[in-house]
Scaffold this active site. Structure first.
Site, PDB file in Angstrom:
ATOM      1  N   CYS A  93      42.901  40.966  50.023  1.00 55.38           N
ATOM      2  CA  CYS A  93      42.275  42.222  50.448  1.00 55.38           C
ATOM      3  C   CYS A  93      43.242  43.388  50.281  1.00 55.38           C
ATOM      4  O   CYS A  93      44.121  43.610  51.111  1.00 55.38           O
ATOM      5  CB  CYS A  93      41.818  42.107  51.904  1.00 55.38           C
ATOM      6  SG  CYS A  93      41.045  43.613  52.505  1.00 55.38           S
ATOM      7  N   CYS A 122      43.060  46.010  53.031  1.00 49.97           N
ATOM      8  CA  CYS A 122      43.729  45.624  54.292  1.00 49.97           C
ATOM      9  C   CYS A 122      45.238  45.684  54.147  1.00 49.97           C
ATOM     10  O   CYS A 122      45.939  46.134  55.045  1.00 49.97           O
ATOM     11  CB  CYS A 122      43.375  44.188  54.693  1.00 49.97           C
ATOM     12  SG  CYS A 122      41.686  43.696  54.422  1.00 49.97           S
ATOM     13  N   ASP A 123      45.749  45.171  53.050  1.00 52.70           N
ATOM     14  CA  ASP A 123      47.186  44.893  52.980  1.00 52.70           C
ATOM     15  C   ASP A 123      47.966  45.755  51.983  1.00 52.70           C
ATOM     16  O   ASP A 123      49.198  45.692  51.959  1.00 52.70           O
ATOM     17  CB  ASP A 123      47.398  43.404  52.629  1.00 52.70           C
ATOM     18  CG  ASP A 123      46.843  42.497  53.726  1.00 52.70           C
ATOM     19  OD1 ASP A 123      46.891  42.908  54.894  1.00 52.70           O
ATOM     20  OD2 ASP A 123      46.355  41.403  53.413  1.00 52.70           O
TER      21      ASP A 123
END
Ligand code: NDP
Length: 317
Positions: free
Chosen positions: A141, A144-145
């Site tokens: 992701c 997200c990261d």
């Protein structure tokens, strides 16, 4: 053995969608019973810091966040059961729906909220699993990261719209993005491909597959094999992103609920209603576009409100 009275609300799945549905359903006195499935907490359990969920100014670890979601649902009386629902039989006439646990217990319910989520697909390399599970720099992701790799060099595997979108996203944060495409063409839509090819700090490696993610505690590189020539090379990266698609966890609903060709459940526009009265779908099981914890929580809330209204209209509550 069948339970005596049908449940007012059965929730299947324990990610942000399921727990949010549980918070709302329990506060509305629907006495929900939530089955967590095999991976309680869902995809967030393999996420490290979550920094984009509103309300956590300092970020939070994914597993801690799901523990908090669970506690909040239980505080209002949700009966959370660590079991897997392996079979369902929905009533097409809007009657009582049936479900069975893996252990063979039969349940019946007036409403069912589906929040079974989706699972990211992985390459299946031992090094990928190890450096994902130890938080060493493998992620599925970018949204997200990606932030953790600001000004660093990363690799991303995949050639669909997700990979193209995530590569472009990463390119804004990172010094350089190596995109590994296993064939000599990309599956992504033309416009997304153009965007990738025009981005200066994305280097596309055609006909290339990741053979091994390098590094012991953290990612230090990737060994790449050229699928046409067999030549091997190593690229130094500190982050390794996999974007080869997701699979919604909807197999047990096949033949009963409308779904698209990939298996995402189809709900009525802007609602959580499925083609079966009293069955509502939320979260990543029905959303292949946004796939964020906060959007899953939003549709979980919607599903619980839809279930409550359905029960009220039928005179059950
Ligand atoms: P897709 O299934 O479309 O693409 C998966 C990609 O991963 C393919 O390029 C495939 O390669 C590659 N791949 C699969 N397995 C491997 C492997 N083992 N090693 C290397 N590469 C592999 O998934 P997406 O998640 O990209 O998209 C899913 C759906 O969501 C699509 O319909 C897409 O259009 C849509 N979407 C739309 C967006 C938008 O419009 N903004 C954004 C994101 C998704 P190959 O081509 O060789 O099979």
């Amino acid at each position: 053995m069948a339970s005596k009275d049908p449940l007012k609300c059965l929730i299947i799945g324990s990610g942000p969608a399921g727990y949010t549905a549980a918070v709302y359903a329990s506060r509305a006195n629907l006495e929900p019973v939530l089955y967590t499935g095999h991976e309680p907490g869902g995809q967030l359990m393999i996420t490290n810091d979550v920094e984009n969920y509103p309300g956590y100014p300092d970020g939070i670890m994914g597993p801690q966040m799901m523990e908090d979601f669970r506690k909040q649902a239980e505080r209002f009386g949700t009966d959370v059961r660590n079991e897997f629902i392996s079979k369902v039989e929905f009533s097409a006439e809007g009657g009582v729906h049936k479900a069975w646990t893996e252990a063979g217990e039969e349940l019946s319910a007036h409403t069912v909220v589906i929040s079974t989520g989706a699972s990211a697909k992985w390459l299946g390399l031992e090094s990928e699993t190890r450096l994902r599970d130890n938080g060493g720099g493998v992620s599925a992701c970018a949204v997200c990261d990606g932030f953790f790799y600001r000004n660093q060099t990363v690799a991303i595997v995949g050639a669909g719209d997700t990979a193209a979108e995530e590569a472009t996203y990463l390119a804004k944060l990172c010094k350089k993005v190596h995109m590994l495409v296993r064939r000599d063409v990309m599956r992504a839509s033309k416009i997304m491909q153009d965007r990738v090819l025009k981005t200066e700090n994305i280097e596309v490696h055609w006909d290339s597959s990741a053979e091994e993610v390098l590094g012991d505690e953290g990612v230090t590189g990737v060994r790449v094999v050229n699928n046409k020539t067999g030549a091997k090379s190593e690229i130094a990266v500190t982050g390794f992103f996999v974007a080869i698609g997701h699979k919604p966890n909807t197999d047990i609903f096949k033949g009963q609920l409308d779904m698209d060709e990939t298996g995402y459940l189809i709900t009525k526009a802007d609602r959580t209603l499925t083609n079966i009265d009293g069955v509502f779908a939320s979260g990543d099981a029905q959303d292949h576009v946004y796939r964020q914890a906060v959007t899953a929580a939003g549709t979980g809330c919607m599903a619980a409100l839809d279930a409550e209204r359905y029960l009220a209209a039928k005179g059950i509550i």
